[in-house]
Design an enzyme around this catalytic site. Structure first.
Site, short mmCIF file in Angstrom:
data_model
loop_
_atom_site.label_atom_id
_atom_site.label_comp_id
_atom_site.label_asym_id
_atom_site.label_seq_id
_atom_site.Cartn_x
_atom_site.Cartn_y
_atom_site.Cartn_z
N ARG A 69 0.84 -1.19 0.00
CA ARG A 69 0.00 0.00 0.00
C ARG A 69 0.88 1.24 0.00
O ARG A 69 1.95 1.28 0.60
CB ARG A 69 -0.90 0.02 1.24
CG ARG A 69 -2.11 -0.91 1.14
CD ARG A 69 -3.01 -0.76 2.37
NE ARG A 69 -2.36 -1.19 3.58
CZ ARG A 69 -1.78 -0.38 4.46
NH1 ARG A 69 -1.82 0.93 4.30
NH2 ARG A 69 -1.20 -0.87 5.52
N TYR A 209 -1.55 -3.44 -6.79
CA TYR A 209 -1.26 -4.29 -5.63
C TYR A 209 -2.24 -4.12 -4.48
O TYR A 209 -2.53 -3.00 -4.05
CB TYR A 209 0.16 -3.99 -5.11
CG TYR A 209 0.71 -5.13 -4.28
CD1 TYR A 209 1.40 -6.18 -4.88
CD2 TYR A 209 0.51 -5.17 -2.90
CE1 TYR A 209 1.89 -7.24 -4.12
CE2 TYR A 209 1.00 -6.24 -2.14
CZ TYR A 209 1.70 -7.26 -2.76
OH TYR A 209 2.18 -8.31 -2.02
N LYS A 218 -9.67 -2.30 1.84
CA LYS A 218 -9.34 -1.16 2.69
C LYS A 218 -10.08 0.10 2.24
O LYS A 218 -10.58 0.87 3.05
CB LYS A 218 -7.83 -0.91 2.72
CG LYS A 218 -7.06 -2.06 3.37
CD LYS A 218 -7.59 -2.35 4.72
CE LYS A 218 -7.15 -3.60 5.44
NZ LYS A 218 -5.82 -4.02 5.51
N HIS A 238 -10.55 -2.23 11.63
CA HIS A 238 -9.46 -3.08 11.12
C HIS A 238 -9.21 -4.19 12.16
O HIS A 238 -8.22 -4.14 12.90
CB HIS A 238 -8.21 -2.20 10.93
CG HIS A 238 -7.09 -2.88 10.20
ND1 HIS A 238 -5.77 -2.47 10.32
CD2 HIS A 238 -7.06 -3.92 9.34
CE1 HIS A 238 -4.99 -3.22 9.56
NE2 HIS A 238 -5.75 -4.12 8.96
N CYS A 262 0.81 -7.24 12.00
CA CYS A 262 1.08 -7.35 13.44
C CYS A 262 0.34 -8.50 14.09
O CYS A 262 0.21 -8.55 15.32
CB CYS A 262 0.75 -6.03 14.14
SG CYS A 262 1.93 -4.73 13.74
N ASP A 285 -9.33 -9.67 9.16
CA ASP A 285 -8.80 -8.34 8.86
C ASP A 285 -9.77 -7.19 9.14
O ASP A 285 -9.35 -6.13 9.55
CB ASP A 285 -8.36 -8.28 7.38
CG ASP A 285 -7.41 -7.12 7.09
OD1 ASP A 285 -6.40 -6.98 7.81
OD2 ASP A 285 -7.67 -6.33 6.16
N ASN A 375 6.50 -8.35 2.17
CA ASN A 375 5.05 -8.18 2.08
C ASN A 375 4.46 -9.12 1.02
O ASN A 375 3.41 -8.84 0.44
CB ASN A 375 4.68 -6.73 1.77
CG ASN A 375 3.18 -6.45 1.95
OD1 ASN A 375 2.56 -6.97 2.89
ND2 ASN A 375 2.61 -5.64 1.07
N ARG A 377 2.25 -12.03 -0.36
CA ARG A 377 0.91 -12.33 0.17
C ARG A 377 0.31 -13.55 -0.50
O ARG A 377 0.60 -13.87 -1.65
CB ARG A 377 -0.02 -11.14 -0.08
CG ARG A 377 0.40 -9.86 0.64
CD ARG A 377 -0.48 -9.54 1.80
NE ARG A 377 0.06 -8.48 2.64
CZ ARG A 377 -0.52 -8.09 3.77
NH1 ARG A 377 -1.63 -8.64 4.18
NH2 ARG A 377 0.04 -7.14 4.52
P1 GTP Z 1 -2.29 -7.59 7.63
O1 GTP Z 1 -2.81 -8.64 6.71
O2 GTP Z 1 -1.24 -6.75 7.02
O3 GTP Z 1 -3.38 -6.76 8.22
O4 GTP Z 1 -1.47 -8.36 8.80
P2 GTP Z 1 -1.93 -9.19 10.09
O5 GTP Z 1 -2.23 -8.28 11.21
O6 GTP Z 1 -2.98 -10.18 9.73
O7 GTP Z 1 -0.58 -9.96 10.50
P3 GTP Z 1 -0.19 -11.51 10.37
O8 GTP Z 1 -1.00 -12.38 11.27
O9 GTP Z 1 -0.17 -11.88 8.95
O10 GTP Z 1 1.29 -11.48 10.94
C1 GTP Z 1 2.31 -10.68 10.40
C2 GTP Z 1 3.65 -11.17 10.81
O11 GTP Z 1 3.76 -11.19 12.23
C3 GTP Z 1 3.93 -12.59 10.33
O12 GTP Z 1 5.24 -12.68 9.85
C4 GTP Z 1 3.76 -13.42 11.57
O13 GTP Z 1 4.57 -14.57 11.56
C5 GTP Z 1 4.15 -12.46 12.70
N1 GTP Z 1 3.40 -12.77 13.95
C6 GTP Z 1 2.07 -13.00 14.05
N2 GTP Z 1 1.72 -13.32 15.32
C7 GTP Z 1 2.84 -13.29 16.05
C8 GTP Z 1 3.14 -13.52 17.44
O14 GTP Z 1 2.28 -13.83 18.26
N3 GTP Z 1 4.44 -13.38 17.82
C9 GTP Z 1 5.43 -13.03 16.94
N4 GTP Z 1 6.67 -12.92 17.42
N5 GTP Z 1 5.19 -12.81 15.62
C10 GTP Z 1 3.92 -12.94 15.17
C1 SPV Z 2 -3.00 -4.36 5.43
O1 SPV Z 2 -2.01 -3.73 5.00
O2 SPV Z 2 -3.52 -4.11 6.55
C2 SPV Z 2 -3.55 -5.49 4.67
C3 SPV Z 2 -3.04 -5.70 3.31
O3 SPV Z 2 -4.44 -6.18 5.15
S1 SPV Z 2 -3.75 -4.64 2.12
O4 SPV Z 2 -4.94 -5.28 1.58
O5 SPV Z 2 -2.75 -4.42 1.07
O6 SPV Z 2 -4.13 -3.38 2.75
MN MN Z 3 -4.91 -5.55 7.31
#
Ligand code: GTP
Ligand code: SPV
Ligand code: MN
Length: 611
Positions: A69, A209, A218, A238, A262, A285, A375, A377
């Site tokens: 993004r 993307y 979003k 979110h 995160c 999400d 990033n 996906r």
């Molecule tokens: P978006 O799709 O961007 O909104 O991300 P998200 O909030 O769904 O994050 P996601 O669960 O995909 O995790 C992002 C990164 O953080 C990944 O590389 C995970 O492995 C890492 N991660 C997730 N949960 C944990 C945790 O509890 N501890 C640690 N150390 N890393 C974590």
């Molecule tokens: C985020 O960035 O929080 C996502 C990926 O979930 S995107 O759809 O590119 O915004």
């Molecule tokens: Mn997201």
């Protein structure tokens, strides 16, 4: 396909402006979807993965300059600058319309314009909304087909006079007669992700993307929907949504707002390490929440698929995601293996000896660069996730018991704390800080305020958004979910992540549920309520007493620094900042001052302040 005159006019006026060679209406059929995937392969945009490894799945490499993004190219074009607020890029709507007119003029020449009617939320749900995206990107069509509900059934639900959100998207690269297309057309010099909140319109140019281009996600389900939610008395957040069943059979639902990359997808599909607990997924999400007839806040997941971060997703961390991805998925900016599958950092314990990296170059473990883009996906249907809760498409939504906030913080923020009230919880959400990730273009690791994880996604003035949260709390009263603030990413002074995270996060969720059921007391600190160390289930964990102390303590010096930084941040909102939040900040500071001892350590406080 439709007699909806507004829709026909929208398609015709956009066609006349963008001048594609042809217009194709997406009907949602299997046959048409397959032909779109095949056209991406024929155009060189995508490659089929080995069907024995991953049936009906594609691998796509984006342009290396179009990988996330672009927040600095994302605009809120409200009539008044103050309605966008100091955290959004505002642009004058009339000016922006002029700019867009010239950019979109003829921008689809040589291409196909697809008409994607999509529904965010279960069809027929009172919480759902319909949008129509006109795009010249087959990648967007394929991704929207997976992550939303598209096609004839949506047009049917829309009917002759139904309302819809208008979304126009172009990769911004017309194809001149006789010229050859590039694998990933985009326009890196002219990216515009624009929102017109008053007319509920989205115009996106130049990027293909993710959140820049899949406009249902979003742009519509958060930026535009947050404005609709403010006007209509609901919430567009979110947040993941997860269902938990305790060993005793007690069911609860949580929603959690963590910034991009995160941990939402991981928490939404958690595999508990504590025996007896069951976790099921509702969404990973976005949550749309409304008061039900029972007065409780009910959430639906407006999406139908996941657009998840690939790196870090493996059998150990998230086996449910791994199972979801086995087939019918699209992988973007991952590495590929010699036998026609995908790979990314963290998928397996040790990497294969040879890969082709996300840019198409040979890769070996010692080459000193990541194989997948940070990033990278996966796009995959939610229905394939083995732990979807049976009620994940319930039009009425699920009643939320607890809301979690959380970010990436090496210091200051403890593993978990509970807010004293909805108002205090709104305050804690508003001061959230998190280290920047690769989900958006820019420098990774920088600490920034990301209130409620909505910094890049709130379609109006953030101070008004906080006021809306406070108002929802007054309306819901005792029926509102309890609010908690978690941090899986605390580090020791020498930079080691202290908490095992992933499946072990159930230990924190268990404490949260016991708090909701008033089964366990907590320690009062100047910030929030933290667990007595003995109340956090650490059985079988290899966690030292020192580390546990560090995870749960409130260090006053760090928090006083936080107060200063929040005060400066709040100043940016001027008189629009709700008084309640200014008071909460003062209260926090005076509690910290009264408690000037450098740390509030739950172990030493055990005998005194409990609540
Ligand atoms: P978006 O799709 O961007 O909104 O991300 P998200 O909030 O769904 O994050 P996601 O669960 O995909 O995790 C992002 C990164 O953080 C990944 O590389 C995970 O492995 C890492 N991660 C997730 N949960 C944990 C945790 O509890 N501890 C640690 N150390 N890393 C974590
Ligand atoms: C985020 O960035 O929080 C996502 C990926 O979930 S995107 O759809 O590119 O915004
Ligand atoms: Mn997201």
């Amino acid at each position: 396909m439709t007699h909806n005159q507004e829709l026909l006019d929208f398609v015709e006026s956009t066609r006349a402006l963008c001048r594609p060679d042809r217009v194709v209406w997406i009907d949602g059929s299997e046959a048409q979807y397959r032909s779109i995937l095949q056209s991406m392969v024929d155009a060189g945009t995508a490659k089929w993965l080995n069907p024995e490894k991953r049936p009906n799945s594609l691998h796509v490499r984006s342009d290396p300059a179009d990988v996330a993004r672009v927040e600095d190219r994302t605009f809120i074009c409200s009539e008044h600058r103050d309605d966008a607020g100091p955290t959004n890029n505002w642009a004058d709507p009339a000016e922006m319309r002029k700019t867009l007119r010239s950019l979109f003029d003829g921008c689809m020449r040589g291409r196909t314009m697809y008409v994607i009617s999509f529904c965010m939320g279960p069809l027929g749900s009172p919480i759902a909304h319909i949008g129509v995206e006109l795009t010249d990107s087959p990648y967007v069509v394929a991704s929207m087909t997976i992550t939303t509900r598209v096609g004839a059934r949506v047009l049917e639900a829309l009917g002759d006079s139904g309302e819809f959100g208008r979304c126009v998207h172009s990769v911004g690269k017309p194809l001149e007669p006789g010229s050859r297309d590039v694998p990933w057309p985009c326009n890196n010099e002219n990216k515009y992700i624009t929102h017109f909140p008053e007319t509920r319109e989205i115009w996106s140019f130049g990027s293909g993307y993710g959140g820049n281009a899949l406009l249902g996600k979003k742009c519509f389900a958060l930026r535009i929907a947050s404005v609709m939610a403010r006007d209509e008395g609901w919430m567009a957040e979110h947040m993941l949504i997860v269902k938990l069943t305790s060993p005793e059979g007690r069911v609860s639902y949580m929603a959690a707002a963590f910034p991009s990359a995160c941990g939402k997808t991981n928490l939404a599909m958690l595999t508990p390490t504590v025996p007896g607990w069951k976790v099921e997924c509702i969404g990973d999400d976005i949550a749309w929440m409304r008061f039900g007839s029972d007065g409780r806040l009910r959430a639906v997941n407006p999406e139908a698929g996941f657009f998840g971060v690939a790196p870090g997703t493996g059998e150990k961390t998230n086996p449910n995601a791994v199972a979801t991805l086995r087939r019918e998925s699209i992988f973007t900016n991952c590495a590929t293996t010699d036998d026609g599958d995908v790979w990314w950092e963290g998928m397996t314990e040790s990497p294969p000896a040879h890969l082709i990296d996300w840019r198409g170059r040979d890769w070996s473990p010692d080459c000193g660069r990541p194989a997948a883009h940070p990033n990278a996906r996966f796009t995959t249907p939610a229905a394939q996730c083995p732990i979807m809760a049976p009620e994940w498409e319930d039009p009425a939504g699920v009643p939320i018991d607890a809301i979690l906030f959380g970010g990436r913080r090496a210091d200051t923020v403890p593993l978990v704390q509970e807010a004293r009230s909805w108002r205090h919880g709104t305050f804690l959400g508003s001061i959230m800080g998190s280290e920047k990730t690769a989900a958006a273009a820019g420098k990774v690791g920088e600490l920034r305020r990301d209130p409620m994880a909505m910094l890049p996604f709130c379609g109006y003035n953030m101070a008004d958004y906080w006021a809306h949260w406070l108002k929802m709390g007054l309306r819901g009263g005792d029926n509102m979910p309890r609010i908690f603030y978690v941090n899986w990413f605390a580090k020791s002074p020498d930079g080691r992540i202290l908490w095992p995270g992933f499946g072990d996060n159930i230990r924190v969720l268990e404490w949260i549920i016991r708090r909701c059921d008033d089964e366990v007391k907590a320690v009062e600190t100047p910030v929030g309520l933290v667990p007595h160390p003995g109340d956090l289930n650490t059985d079988g964990l290899n966690l030292s007493a020192d580390d546990l102390t560090r995870l749960l303590e409130i260090r006053s010096d760090e928090w006083l620094g936080e107060v200063d930084s929040v005060r400066a941040y709040y100043k940016r909102f001027g008189t629009r900042l709700p008084d309640a939040l200014a008071h909460e900040l003062e209260n926090l500071e005076s509690r910290l001052d009264a408690n000037r001892a450098p740390t509030t350590n739950p172990t030493t406080l055990r005998a005194t302040g409990t609540s």
